[in-house]
Write an enzyme that holds these catalytic residues in place. Sequence first.
Site, PDB file in Angstrom:
ATOM      1  N   TYR A  60      -1.867  -1.004  10.921  1.00 17.45           N
ATOM      2  CA  TYR A  60      -2.150  -1.545   9.590  1.00 17.45           C
ATOM      3  C   TYR A  60      -0.998  -1.209   8.638  1.00 17.45           C
ATOM      4  O   TYR A  60      -0.441  -2.086   7.960  1.00 17.45           O
ATOM      5  CB  TYR A  60      -3.474  -0.987   9.036  1.00 17.45           C
ATOM      6  CG  TYR A  60      -3.624  -1.244   7.555  1.00 17.45           C
ATOM      7  CD1 TYR A  60      -3.880  -2.529   7.078  1.00 17.45           C
ATOM      8  CD2 TYR A  60      -3.470  -0.213   6.619  1.00 17.45           C
ATOM      9  CE1 TYR A  60      -3.969  -2.778   5.710  1.00 17.45           C
ATOM     10  CE2 TYR A  60      -3.568  -0.451   5.260  1.00 17.45           C
ATOM     11  CZ  TYR A  60      -3.817  -1.737   4.804  1.00 17.45           C
ATOM     12  OH  TYR A  60      -3.902  -1.986   3.460  1.00 17.45           O
ATOM     13  N   SER A 102       0.833  -1.201   0.000  1.00 21.24           N
ATOM     14  CA  SER A 102       0.000   0.000   0.000  1.00 21.24           C
ATOM     15  C   SER A 102       0.862   1.242   0.000  1.00 21.24           C
ATOM     16  O   SER A 102       1.966   1.249   0.572  1.00 21.24           O
ATOM     17  CB  SER A 102      -0.864  -0.010   1.257  1.00 21.24           C
ATOM     18  OG  SER A 102      -1.481   1.231   1.437  1.00 21.24           O
ATOM     19  N   LYS A 108       2.006  -3.653   6.698  1.00 21.66           N
ATOM     20  CA  LYS A 108       2.395  -3.698   5.274  1.00 21.66           C
ATOM     21  C   LYS A 108       3.897  -3.471   5.131  1.00 21.66           C
ATOM     22  O   LYS A 108       4.584  -4.151   4.361  1.00 21.66           O
ATOM     23  CB  LYS A 108       1.625  -2.634   4.484  1.00 21.66           C
ATOM     24  CG  LYS A 108       0.135  -2.915   4.354  1.00 21.66           C
ATOM     25  CD  LYS A 108      -0.117  -4.136   3.498  1.00 21.66           C
ATOM     26  CE  LYS A 108      -1.558  -4.556   3.499  1.00 21.66           C
ATOM     27  NZ  LYS A 108      -1.809  -5.851   2.884  1.00 21.66           N
TER      28      LYS A 108
HETATM   29  P1  NAD Z   1     -11.011  -7.101   1.447  1.00 18.33           P
HETATM   30  O1  NAD Z   1     -11.212  -7.088   2.918  1.00 18.33           O
HETATM   31  O2  NAD Z   1     -12.201  -6.902   0.574  1.00 18.33           O
HETATM   32  O3  NAD Z   1     -10.291  -8.462   1.006  1.00 18.33           O
HETATM   33  C1  NAD Z   1      -9.414  -9.154   1.853  1.00 18.33           C
HETATM   34  C2  NAD Z   1      -9.901 -10.594   1.887  1.00 18.33           C
HETATM   35  O4  NAD Z   1      -9.037 -11.356   2.694  1.00 18.33           O
HETATM   36  C3  NAD Z   1     -11.313 -10.736   2.479  1.00 18.33           C
HETATM   37  O5  NAD Z   1     -12.092 -11.467   1.566  1.00 18.33           O
HETATM   38  C4  NAD Z   1     -11.107 -11.502   3.784  1.00 18.33           C
HETATM   39  O6  NAD Z   1     -12.195 -12.358   4.055  1.00 18.33           O
HETATM   40  C5  NAD Z   1      -9.808 -12.240   3.494  1.00 18.33           C
HETATM   41  N1  NAD Z   1      -8.988 -12.543   4.667  1.00 18.33           N
HETATM   42  C6  NAD Z   1      -8.567 -11.688   5.634  1.00 18.33           C
HETATM   43  N2  NAD Z   1      -7.787 -12.345   6.501  1.00 18.33           N
HETATM   44  C7  NAD Z   1      -7.689 -13.631   6.077  1.00 18.33           C
HETATM   45  C8  NAD Z   1      -7.008 -14.767   6.539  1.00 18.33           C
HETATM   46  N3  NAD Z   1      -6.270 -14.728   7.642  1.00 18.33           N
HETATM   47  N4  NAD Z   1      -7.116 -15.918   5.835  1.00 18.33           N
HETATM   48  C9  NAD Z   1      -7.873 -15.978   4.717  1.00 18.33           C
HETATM   49  N5  NAD Z   1      -8.549 -14.930   4.228  1.00 18.33           N
HETATM   50  C10 NAD Z   1      -8.461 -13.770   4.910  1.00 18.33           C
HETATM   51  O7  NAD Z   1      -9.884  -6.017   1.108  1.00 18.33           O
HETATM   52  P2  NAD Z   1      -9.377  -5.457  -0.294  1.00 18.33           P
HETATM   53  O8  NAD Z   1      -9.720  -4.022  -0.355  1.00 18.33           O
HETATM   54  O9  NAD Z   1      -9.770  -6.369  -1.398  1.00 18.33           O
HETATM   55  O10 NAD Z   1      -7.813  -5.540  -0.043  1.00 18.33           O
HETATM   56  C11 NAD Z   1      -7.016  -6.634  -0.499  1.00 18.33           C
HETATM   57  C12 NAD Z   1      -5.583  -6.415  -0.049  1.00 18.33           C
HETATM   58  O11 NAD Z   1      -5.110  -5.182  -0.577  1.00 18.33           O
HETATM   59  C13 NAD Z   1      -5.423  -6.329   1.472  1.00 18.33           C
HETATM   60  O12 NAD Z   1      -4.220  -6.949   1.829  1.00 18.33           O
HETATM   61  C14 NAD Z   1      -5.329  -4.837   1.722  1.00 18.33           C
HETATM   62  O13 NAD Z   1      -4.611  -4.529   2.882  1.00 18.33           O
HETATM   63  C15 NAD Z   1      -4.600  -4.374   0.467  1.00 18.33           C
HETATM   64  N6  NAD Z   1      -4.831  -2.958   0.137  1.00 18.33           N
HETATM   65  C16 NAD Z   1      -6.124  -2.508   0.025  1.00 18.33           C
HETATM   66  C17 NAD Z   1      -6.339  -1.170  -0.267  1.00 18.33           C
HETATM   67  C18 NAD Z   1      -7.746  -0.617  -0.356  1.00 18.33           C
HETATM   68  O14 NAD Z   1      -7.923   0.603  -0.261  1.00 18.33           O
HETATM   69  N7  NAD Z   1      -8.780  -1.434  -0.580  1.00 18.33           N
HETATM   70  C19 NAD Z   1      -5.263  -0.296  -0.450  1.00 18.33           C
HETATM   71  C20 NAD Z   1      -3.965  -0.810  -0.342  1.00 18.33           C
HETATM   72  C21 NAD Z   1      -3.767  -2.153  -0.056  1.00 18.33           C
END
Ligand code: NAD
Length: 343
Positions: free
Chosen positions: A151, A126, A155
């Site tokens: 958080y 991120s 990362k």
């Molecule tokens: P999201 O919460 O929709 O998706 C994450 C998924 O991981 C969920 O479906 C959840 O059920 C699953 N999960 C969480 N912990 C788990 C575990 N221990 N075992 C198995 N499954 C697990 O989030 P997103 O927005 O799709 O983000 C995806 C990734 O991208 C994350 O790592 C997040 O930190 C990163 N990210 C997101 C953003 C954003 O703004 N959405 C920005 C930068 C980075």
Amino acid sequence: MTRTILVTGGAGYIGSHTTLVLLQAGFQVVVLDSLCNASAESLKRVAQLAGREPVFVQGDIRDRALLDQLLAHHPVQAVMHFAGLKAVGESVAQPLRYYENNVGGTINLCQAMAAAGVFTLVFSSSATVYGDPATVPITEDQPVGQTTNPYGRSKFMVEQVLGDLAVADARWRVALLRYFNPVGAHESGLMGEDPNGIPNNLLPYITQVAVGKLPELAVFGNDYPTPDGTGVRDYIHVLDLAEGHLCALKALQTRTGAHVWNLGTGQGYSVLEMVRAFEAASGRPVPYRISPRRSGDIANCYADPTKARKELGWGAQRGLPDMMRDAWRWQSMNPNGYSGGRN
Ligand code: NAD
Ligand code: UDP
């Protein structure tokens, strides 16, 4: 040869869109998701759009026995690792849960991968690792680590772990993708972001105001050193982001080691510009009130995406009107997200 990709967190917002893009590109996909922040309905929509289903395993990345079994049963060649917890406020209140899940879970995943002989990993990092950047646009070589919450630190820590791993063992091929602000939805209106409870992020909040679920938007501060005083971010369409993952996977075929790429558009928009763009795309008014700054927020954050363009041959194709149109189509077709079905 058809390649099989393990997508952790593949039922979530970004993972589900990437799973769709992978299936459409001809890959076999195995999704591992605990569903702690997602609904299996997202994968039904993926199957509907792709015309075939990913394999779905419900489980946790911290479960080593499950990972070993999964990797023994499926000929996985690479892992796209989205699984993680992502709510900044929650991470402040529950740091151990965040470090255990995001850092501990990733270490467990890497151990299982190495034991199974899988060494290609695309990781969801991120722009938060840059903290409050000294200058914008942000290039990958700017300092990282001045993160302001658990958080963000999780990362940053995972980036360090994966970097060390790639130094220690030359078989690893790792992409650290630093996302800017993913928004939007699949253009069909069948898939999108389905936040739990009241959204933390700007665009889901705006769409829920527009659909009548929330009364008004609180604009967090209008006294930042930006053109209109409100915070500036680099919003990127989730499908552009998903396509960036395929380009990163391809780039890893010719590279070992750990590589960092910004995935952003290079264009910053303010909160008020976002409100106006949404109103123009949806025809709906978005009442807002200027409110105090949100703690931990920064003024300006947008990417220099040159490295990804040069090395991945990737650039965002979709503009702000596309992001707004698709976010609104998803919200208006699914006012209650995946749980409400299509109305
Ligand atoms: P999201 O919460 O929709 O998706 C994450 C998924 O991981 C969920 O479906 C959840 O059920 C699953 N999960 C969480 N912990 C788990 C575990 N221990 N075992 C198995 N499954 C697990 O989030 P997103 O927005 O799709 O983000 C995806 C990734 O991208 C994350 O790592 C997040 O930190 C990163 N990210 C997101 C953003 C954003 O703004 N959405 C920005 C930068 C980075
Ligand atoms: N923001 C806002 N009201 C909200 C949510 C967000 O004014 O209800 C602002 C926030 O201060 C920031 C921008 O919108 O300037 C993007 O915030 P978001 O939480 O979506 O992403 P991040 O802060 O992680 O970049």
